[in-house]
Design a protein around this motif. Sequence first.
Motif, short mmCIF file in Angstrom:
data_model
loop_
_atom_site.label_atom_id
_atom_site.label_comp_id
_atom_site.label_asym_id
_atom_site.label_seq_id
_atom_site.Cartn_x
_atom_site.Cartn_y
_atom_site.Cartn_z
N CYS A 37 0.85 -1.19 0.00
CA CYS A 37 0.00 0.00 0.00
C CYS A 37 0.89 1.24 0.00
O CYS A 37 2.03 1.19 0.44
N ASN A 39 0.98 3.71 1.70
CA ASN A 39 1.33 4.23 3.02
C ASN A 39 2.42 3.40 3.68
O ASN A 39 2.75 3.59 4.83
N ARG A 40 2.94 2.43 2.91
CA ARG A 40 4.01 1.58 3.44
C ARG A 40 5.25 1.62 2.55
O ARG A 40 6.36 1.45 3.02
N GLY A 48 3.01 3.10 7.62
CA GLY A 48 1.64 2.58 7.60
C GLY A 48 0.77 3.28 8.63
O GLY A 48 1.26 4.06 9.46
N CYS A 49 -0.53 3.00 8.59
CA CYS A 49 -1.44 3.56 9.59
C CYS A 49 -1.09 2.96 10.95
O CYS A 49 -0.75 1.77 11.03
N PHE A 51 -2.66 1.91 13.40
CA PHE A 51 -3.45 0.79 13.94
C PHE A 51 -3.24 -0.50 13.16
O PHE A 51 -3.76 -1.54 13.51
N CYS A 52 -2.50 -0.43 12.04
CA CYS A 52 -2.53 -1.52 11.05
C CYS A 52 -1.48 -2.60 11.27
O CYS A 52 -0.29 -2.33 11.34
N ASN A 54 -1.77 -5.84 8.88
CA ASN A 54 -2.69 -6.48 7.93
C ASN A 54 -2.92 -7.95 8.23
O ASN A 54 -3.94 -8.51 7.85
N TYR A 95 -4.39 -5.20 2.14
CA TYR A 95 -3.68 -4.01 1.65
C TYR A 95 -4.53 -3.22 0.64
O TYR A 95 -5.74 -3.18 0.76
N THR A 96 -3.86 -2.58 -0.36
CA THR A 96 -4.55 -1.65 -1.27
C THR A 96 -4.67 -2.31 -2.64
O THR A 96 -3.71 -2.34 -3.41
N ARG A 126 -7.92 2.27 -0.75
CA ARG A 126 -7.92 3.58 -0.10
C ARG A 126 -8.63 4.57 -1.01
O ARG A 126 -8.56 4.46 -2.23
N ARG A 166 -2.66 8.32 8.44
CA ARG A 166 -3.43 7.68 7.37
C ARG A 166 -2.94 8.11 5.97
O ARG A 166 -3.09 7.38 5.00
S1 SF4 Z 1 -4.60 0.17 6.92
FE1 SF4 Z 1 -4.45 -0.03 4.69
S2 SF4 Z 1 -3.60 1.93 4.06
FE2 SF4 Z 1 -3.16 1.76 6.23
S3 SF4 Z 1 -1.11 0.85 6.36
FE3 SF4 Z 1 -2.63 -0.81 6.50
S4 SF4 Z 1 -2.83 -1.54 4.40
FE4 SF4 Z 1 -1.88 0.49 4.28
#
Ligand code: SF4
Length: 310
Positions: A37, A39-40, A48-49, A51-52, A54, A95-96, A126, A166
């Motif tokens: 994604c 964001n990684r 990454g977010c 809280f994440c 995966n 993921y995305t 996303r 995010r």
């Molecule tokens: S929640 Fe989605 S956008 Fe955020 S780090 Fe995880 S995979 Fe990437």
Amino acid sequence: MSYAWGHERRYNDFSTYIRKLFNERVQKISIHAGFTCPNRDGSKGTGGCTFCNNESFKPSYCQPAVSVSDQITKGISFFRARHPEAKFLAYFQAYTNTYGELSQLIDLYDEALTHSEVIGLIVGTRPDCLPPDVLDYFAALNKRTHVTIELGVESTSDITLNRVNRGHDFKSTRDAVTRLADMGISTGAHLILGLPGESREEMLMHASRISDLPINYLKVHQLQYVKGSQLGSAFLQNPENFRVFEVEEYVELVVDFLERVRPDIVMERFASQAPHNLLLAPKWGLKNFEFVRLVDKRLSERDTWQGKLY
Ligand code: SF4
């Protein structure tokens, strides 16, 4: 009493809706197609977010080393014994799933759609990852099969989105949902209740803000602290600094939230449960159907329903 969605259940539930739509039981089969994604990998961010992890939201049969069609076959055999008559939607979940070259995306989606028991596609992504060529492709695909795009919205507050790293704002969500709706593509949204810094009022505000958008489906779940995530590590160090919902408190929040959700939005989920070996908190030990029963019971006790305050 029958509600606006045509039955007596006090909210517009996904399983009734989807059975009516397809005239049979439909099960989603999760797929990990090997995406990362933005964001990684550095294009939006690297961590990454917060809280994440995966790994905490995909079933064990779903591994990127296994081809898409083999993952589907394995997933179907998992559900087949319990639901011999079911049909299946291929759910690109991990993921995305729009983050790649269009030709690569088409190959992966086609592989899923050519599976004899798959009747449509759900693609998790996303809101800032839907370029025009991908949207055009989905619009064309939507004319010949069922397509739903599921957007990770997570919060409608830019302050929160920033706080959890995010990498996009709420305007990205508004834009993506509007473009998808204009193209006639059904859209789901995913929200997390309890992200750091959000008051109860702000969480309820998400219900109103998301109801202002032309979405079709909504999933919400409680914030979970999981191993392998930044929030999980911070929680382990100083658990006293973090809010952990008690189950009764969260049920009450869900009922208040539902009262504010637009009646035609199909509610797909209220809670989630990360795998036992990853979950740090909250540890309610409830299966999804047990949590749903608590929500049903509380809706009855309060004699309320989805959209009552919308
Ligand atoms: S929640 Fe989605 S956008 Fe955020 S780090 Fe995880 S995979 Fe990437």
